[in-house]
Scaffold this motif. Structure first.
Motif: not given
Length: 180
Positions: A24-29
């Motif tokens: 999810y962090y990568n999706k947000l980034q």
């Protein structure tokens, strides 16, 4: 033996939480990068459109004897306004230029003037596409910020809901931001 199984289960749960967090962090980034990319394209295109409008203004004033008021376009660059407001003001100037083009036949015959108008049209198309791209990724980002479990990742990293390009905040009670 039960302690080993308990530790193994805790380790597996911790790994799943870390994998979920990273996902999810990568999706947000990814959304942030796409939004920044769209903002960059919008900035560049607005600067290009501004320069073209200033050039056309100079071309108009040199080819037409009548005094035409461009409402301080030269000072527009020094003003501290949002890209949305700049886009609106530049659209007003473009409308004025098109009206002047309709009123003065000698401009319609000027090849250089037509070339600049076509360049403004291309810049407008680029801006429109970038705004659509920007708003699309704002929507995706805002969905991630609102939904579990990605909202937990967003809170940990201080990622908040963002407004669309036009500055509308869909979460407030201000109905005046829906002006045309």
């Amino acid at each position: 033996m039960e302690i080993v199984y308990s530790l193994l289960i805790l380790l597996i749960i911790a790994c799943l939480i870390i994998i979920c967090y990273v996902f999810y962090y990568n999706k947000l980034q990814d959304c942030k990068l796409k939004i920044d990319e769209a903002e960059s394209i919008i900035d560049e295109s607005l600067r290009e459109k501004y320069d073209l409008i200033v050039t056309i203004k100079n071309l108009i004033t040199s080819n037409i004897n009548d005094k035409i008021n461009f409402k301080d376009i030269d000072e527009l660059k020094e003003q501290n306004i949002s890209n949305f407001d700049l886009d609106r003001k530049l659209s007003e100037y473009k409308t004025l230029i098109l009206k002047i083009n309709d009123d003065y036949i000698e401009l319609d015959k000027n090849k250089e003037f037509k070339d600049y108008l076509n360049q403004i049209k291309r810049a407008d198309e680029k801006i429109s596409a970038a705004k659509k791209f920007y708003n699309n990724y704002i929507t995706i980002s805002n969905e991630l910020v609102r939904k579990i479990p990605s909202n937990i990742v967003a809170k940990i990293n201080n990622i908040e809901i963002k407004n669309f390009f036009d500055g509308k905040d869909m979460n407030d009670n201000d109905f005046n931001d829906f002006k045309l």
